[in-house]
Scaffold this active site. Sequence first.
Site, PDB file in Angstrom:
ATOM      1  N   LYS A 149      69.068  38.340   6.522  1.00  0.00           N
ATOM      2  CA  LYS A 149      68.090  37.799   5.268  1.00  0.00           C
ATOM      3  C   LYS A 149      68.456  38.265   3.861  1.00  0.00           C
ATOM      4  CE  LYS A 149      66.631  35.348   9.237  1.00  0.00           C
ATOM      5  NZ  LYS A 149      67.129  34.002   9.161  1.00  0.00           N
ATOM      6  N   SER A 165      62.790  36.039   6.995  1.00  0.00           N
ATOM      7  CA  SER A 165      61.680  37.131   7.186  1.00  0.00           C
ATOM      8  C   SER A 165      61.104  38.148   7.081  1.00  0.00           C
ATOM      9  CB  SER A 165      62.894  37.771   8.579  1.00  0.00           C
ATOM     10  OG  SER A 165      62.218  38.458   9.323  1.00  0.00           O
ATOM     11  N   TYR A 182      70.741  42.444  11.082  1.00  0.00           N
ATOM     12  CA  TYR A 182      69.716  41.425  10.885  1.00  0.00           C
ATOM     13  C   TYR A 182      68.838  40.483   8.976  1.00  0.00           C
ATOM     14  CZ  TYR A 182      66.836  38.058  11.295  1.00  0.00           C
ATOM     15  OH  TYR A 182      65.614  36.474  11.967  1.00  0.00           O
TER      16      TYR A 182
END
Length: 334
Positions: free
Chosen positions: A154, A125, A150
């Site tokens: 990643k 991302s 989050y």
Amino acid sequence: MNILVTGGCGYIGSHTVLALLEAGHKVTIIDNLCNSSREVLERIKNITGINELTFVEMDIRDADGLEIVFNHYKFDAVMHFAGLKSVGESTKKPLEYYDNNVGGTAILLNVMKHANVKTLVFSSSATVYGDPISVPISETAPTGGTTNPYGTTKLMIEQMLSDLYASDQSWNIARLRYFNPVGAHESGLIGEDPGGIPNNLMPYITQVASGKLDELSVYGDDYDTADGSGVRDYIHVVDLAAGHLKALDKLEGLATYNLGTGKGYSVLDVIKAFEDVNDIKISYKIAPRREGDIASCYADPTLAESELGWKANKDINQMVRDAWNWQSKNPTGY
Ligand SMILES: NC(=O)c1ccc[n+]([C@@H]2O[C@H](COP(=O)([O-])OP(=O)(O)OC[C@H]3O[C@@H](n4cnc5c(N)ncnc54)[C@H](O)[C@@H]3O)[C@@H](O)[C@H]2O)c1
């Protein structure tokens, strides 16, 4: 090729499964359905007319189960979408995010290693860039400074993949950094189906348009952007899916690509495009900035074009049209 797609019932995974089947690949999906529906499988079969699509309901953290699936199906490659993706939720449940995303990926990679399946396309991302120093962002821009758990998951997975590749260069790994996926397949049969209140702008807009939600909040109108609202690089999910096929075709060694359009649209631009294309008024109010949000984020997508021969083709008007087509045909989701 014979491909395992983890999280293939989800939003981006389902569009990619469709593209893989249409390109003649054999596909097996593993999904625990924690954020998706089995119905998506029927929809994919309807669109493609292809019935040979294998589904295994399983959590990627089930190492023994994965081992059995790998031994049975003899995959050539894995596309790994499975994971939790809500930025807001990740600040409240960080351990679940680390366990599912980081722990789950470590388990998957171990099973792949044992099965000698060493080709992987991973969903990363643009959040790995944190608050970018400048835009457009190229792949060589510094990563880190992620603003939520989050994003950190990643980043950690990207690091795990580069450590893995450094230890064994027989792996082929693509880390695809998505910008902001929106829209839906033009049939309106598959699309984004967020449970509860959507976290992202486009499903929020479509749910205001359908009357399911009263009003959209635009978080901040005093950013250093042309109209003061936040600017993002929205990419049509069908273009994004196509990028995965190109990455798989060209994959050699460890590679990292931005998948974006290279164009930034503000929140107010997106509202206006939606209103103009679909002829629906979106009621919105200006609200204070949200913590962790950044002013502007859009890709330099030239590396993917030069190395993969991939470029996003669909414009903002197609994105808002297809998002509304999906929502209006499926007002309560799947
Ligand atoms: N949508 C975005 O804005 C965006 C942006 C950048 C990156 N990504 C990443 O792309 C991937 C796909 O995103 P999406 O928007 O399609 O999300 P999604 O939630 O629609 O799809 C993820 C799928 O994975 C499944 N899943 C989750 N944990 C699992 C587990 N432990 N075992 C098996 N299945 C599991 C869910 O049921 C779901 O079907 C995710 O890794 C996400 O972090 C998404």
